[in-house]
Structure formats: C-alpha cells, structure tokens
Design an enzyme around this catalytic site. Sequence first.
Site, PDB file in Angstrom:
ATOM      1  N   ASP A  15      60.983  72.141  46.389  1.00 43.44           N
ATOM      2  CA  ASP A  15      59.918  72.159  45.383  1.00 43.44           C
ATOM      3  C   ASP A  15      59.828  73.568  44.811  1.00 43.44           C
ATOM      4  OD1 ASP A  15      57.607  71.038  43.930  1.00 43.44           O
ATOM      5  OD2 ASP A  15      56.442  72.429  45.120  1.00 43.44           O
ATOM      6  N   SER A  16      59.203  73.668  43.639  1.00 41.45           N
ATOM      7  CA  SER A  16      58.984  74.989  43.043  1.00 41.45           C
ATOM      8  C   SER A  16      58.126  75.861  43.972  1.00 41.45           C
ATOM      9  CB  SER A  16      58.290  74.827  41.690  1.00 41.45           C
ATOM     10  OG  SER A  16      57.062  74.141  41.859  1.00 41.45           O
ATOM     11  N   TYR A  47      56.833  76.128  37.933  1.00 45.15           N
ATOM     12  CA  TYR A  47      57.894  75.686  37.030  1.00 45.15           C
ATOM     13  C   TYR A  47      57.310  74.936  35.805  1.00 45.15           C
ATOM     14  CZ  TYR A  47      61.866  76.302  40.358  1.00 45.15           C
ATOM     15  OH  TYR A  47      62.843  76.784  41.189  1.00 45.15           O
ATOM     16  N   GLY A  48      56.064  74.459  35.968  1.00 43.46           N
ATOM     17  CA  GLY A  48      55.500  73.509  35.002  1.00 43.46           C
ATOM     18  C   GLY A  48      55.517  73.955  33.557  1.00 43.46           C
ATOM     19  N   CYS A  78      59.684  67.586  43.442  1.00 49.21           N
ATOM     20  CA  CYS A  78      58.980  68.273  42.356  1.00 49.21           C
ATOM     21  C   CYS A  78      59.239  67.468  41.099  1.00 49.21           C
ATOM     22  CB  CYS A  78      59.537  69.688  42.213  1.00 49.21           C
ATOM     23  SG  CYS A  78      58.900  70.598  40.795  1.00 49.21           S
ATOM     24  N   ASN A  79      58.182  67.024  40.465  1.00 46.92           N
ATOM     25  CA  ASN A  79      58.357  66.222  39.249  1.00 46.92           C
ATOM     26  C   ASN A  79      59.002  67.022  38.130  1.00 46.92           C
ATOM     27  OD1 ASN A  79      56.816  63.425  39.419  1.00 46.92           O
ATOM     28  ND2 ASN A  79      55.759  64.904  40.692  1.00 46.92           N
ATOM     29  N   THR A  80      58.590  68.282  38.026  1.00 47.53           N
ATOM     30  CA  THR A  80      59.104  69.100  36.928  1.00 47.53           C
ATOM     31  C   THR A  80      60.616  69.290  37.076  1.00 47.53           C
ATOM     32  OG1 THR A  80      56.968  70.222  37.001  1.00 47.53           O
ATOM     33  CG2 THR A  80      58.682  71.237  35.650  1.00 47.53           C
ATOM     34  N   GLU A 163      46.747  76.200  43.765  1.00 46.24           N
ATOM     35  CA  GLU A 163      47.464  77.262  44.489  1.00 46.24           C
ATOM     36  C   GLU A 163      46.573  78.455  44.785  1.00 46.24           C
ATOM     37  OE1 GLU A 163      51.401  78.260  43.431  1.00 46.24           O
ATOM     38  OE2 GLU A 163      52.028  76.222  43.925  1.00 46.24           O
ATOM     39  N   CYS A 197      52.585  64.931  39.829  1.00 43.58           N
ATOM     40  CA  CYS A 197      52.854  66.312  40.256  1.00 43.58           C
ATOM     41  C   CYS A 197      52.535  66.347  41.741  1.00 43.58           C
ATOM     42  CB  CYS A 197      51.964  67.290  39.494  1.00 43.58           C
ATOM     43  SG  CYS A 197      52.010  68.967  40.152  1.00 43.58           S
ATOM     44  N   THR A 198      53.464  66.908  42.508  1.00 40.02           N
ATOM     45  CA  THR A 198      53.316  66.820  43.963  1.00 40.02           C
ATOM     46  C   THR A 198      52.178  67.698  44.507  1.00 40.02           C
ATOM     47  OG1 THR A 198      55.144  68.395  44.154  1.00 40.02           O
ATOM     48  CG2 THR A 198      55.668  66.063  44.398  1.00 40.02           C
ATOM     49  N   HIS A 199      51.565  68.486  43.643  1.00 38.72           N
ATOM     50  CA  HIS A 199      50.366  69.247  44.053  1.00 38.72           C
ATOM     51  C   HIS A 199      49.110  68.369  44.059  1.00 38.72           C
ATOM     52  CE1 HIS A 199      52.754  72.822  43.415  1.00 38.72           C
ATOM     53  NE2 HIS A 199      51.729  73.604  43.704  1.00 38.72           N
TER      54      HIS A 199
HETATM   55  N1  DGL Z   1      55.111  70.529  42.182  1.00 35.96           N
HETATM   56  C1  DGL Z   1      55.514  70.569  40.792  1.00 35.96           C
HETATM   57  C2  DGL Z   1      55.610  69.156  40.237  1.00 35.96           C
HETATM   58  O1  DGL Z   1      55.563  68.189  40.952  1.00 35.96           O
HETATM   59  C3  DGL Z   1      54.603  71.368  39.914  1.00 35.96           C
HETATM   60  C4  DGL Z   1      54.362  72.790  40.265  1.00 35.96           C
HETATM   61  C5  DGL Z   1      54.868  73.770  39.269  1.00 35.96           C
HETATM   62  O2  DGL Z   1      54.425  73.773  38.107  1.00 35.96           O
HETATM   63  O3  DGL Z   1      55.706  74.551  39.687  1.00 35.96           O
HETATM   64  O4  DGL Z   1      55.757  68.972  39.062  1.00 35.96           O
END
Ligand code: DGL
Length: 278
Positions: A15-16, A47-48, A78-80, A163, A197-199
């Site tokens: 993940d990012s 990363y978003g 990570c979705n992004t 975060e 988004c995994t957050h």
């Molecule tokens: N965890 C990332 C996702 O699922 C998003 C976090 C990021 O922006 O880095 O998209």
Amino acid sequence: MPTSKNTYHPIGVFDSGFGGLTVLKEIVKTLPQYDYIYLGDNARAPYGSRSYESVYQYTLECVKKLFDQGCELVILACNTASAKALRTIQQIDLPKIDAHKRVLGVIRPTTELIGQMTHSKQVGILGTAGTVSSGSYIVEIEKFFPELKVFQQACPQLVPLIENDEADTQGAEYFIEKYVSSLLNQAPNIDAVVLGCTHYPLIQKQIQKYLPANVKLLSQGPIIAESLKKYLAMHPEMENRCSKNGQLEFFTTDTTDAFDRAGTKFFGSPIHSNHMSI
Ligand code: DGL
C-alpha cells in the site's frame, strides 16, 4: 525470521502507506497459514493526488522490492495503485520480470460482488481523487454488471485526516458529511456504497451515519481475503509456491517509529516494522 530465500515465498501486500493494513488484517484472519510481507511506501504517500506516471513508477519499484524479498504473489492493497498501475505492471512489466509471478489488485474483486448488493441498480464509490478520476470502478463494474449505474465521489481530505489522527474531530465529520451528501445528491436511490480506499474502514461508522439505513457499505478487507482464498484454490501452481510458516513482516519506506504507532491502529494489533530503502 525467515531462513532461506529459496524456500521463503511470502505473499506481498503493498500500500502507499497504512491503508493496506486493514486488508492484511482480514487476509491473515482468513489465511493464517501463509507468510506475509507488508510494504507501506509511507515516504511517498499519499498516492491519491499523484499523477499516473508517479503512482505507476512508485508502485512498480515497491513490487520489485517485494519480489526481491522472495514474494511470488503481490497484492496491491491500495485502490489508487490498483487503478493507476496494476494493468501496466501485469501486461508490460511482469512478462519481462518473471512471467510466473503475479500481481493482483483490490478493485476487480470488489466489482465482482457489487451487483449482488444492490436492488436499485445504483451504486456509489467513495475514493481518492486518483481512483475516481481513473474511472477504473466504472470500467470494471460495466464488465460484470452493465445494468448498474455507478456514481463516484472523490474524498481528498479523508486520507490526511485519518493519517493525522484527526478522524474523530468535527473537521472530519464536516468532510465526511459533505462527501456523502454530495454522492447521494447525484442519485438518491443509491443502495450500495464501496469504501474504495483502504483507509476508509477506519471511519466506516462515521460514513454509515450519513447514509440512509438501507444502504450497504462495502469494506474491502473481507472481500479481498475471500477472493485471495478462491484465487489460491484455483491456482495450485501458485499456492504450492507460497511458503506456509505463519510469519508476518512489516516494512515501511519511512521511519519505523511513526509507522508502528499509526500502523497498529490500522492493523488492530501491535506491529514492529523495519525500514526498506527505495
Ligand atoms: N490506501 C490508498 C487507496 O486505497 C489511498 C491512500 C493514498 O492516497 O495514498 O486508495
């Protein structure tokens, strides 16, 4: 600690930053027998809001690092990264690196299920600006459920709030309400929403509060865990290569103290990470 690189083939989870820990937690619960290495690219997160080129380059570098650690299979939790880097890595990079290795993402397993969650045929996606602008959810859902209408909402403030440990503040409530209302304003009959988004599982209850009671909220951790279980059952050649000592290692590209402190919240139990230079 792992003994030999020849026999140690953990499943890599990338993940990012921290978000993928919500996925790893569920994977380990479902498949505790395997070895896992988690890598969070915290030094370059989030990363978003980054370009395709940056997300792709960063993700590829991290995937290669995981391969160097002995991984045969890597999950982009990570979705992004799944939206912006997965396809190119699968189609262009993997055949050059090692055609037997595999990299899987989190978007496809989620979209394979979404059709069973909706009666109204209107579904919503909450995600980072990058995931939303990629249109990946729309493209993938169309393949499985062309009859569905997909509505998206980018939530750029949520990852920084989570975060920075500000998820329980009035500021966070303001943005959650704003994003959820904005999604529902596009289509009031939405009855299934993906936490894309995994957050976001960390603020699942707050998001649910602003949704009508009939709306199902899909959190990816359990979905990815089940999908990995099925994948390994259907691909014995990969399953046989994954080592099974129940070991768990955590790596971050940033400082380990900060990662351990915040990561514990995402993973749900204490973690001790090592630094990985990129
Ligand atoms: N965890 C990332 C996702 O699922 C998003 C976090 C990021 O922006 O880095 O998209």
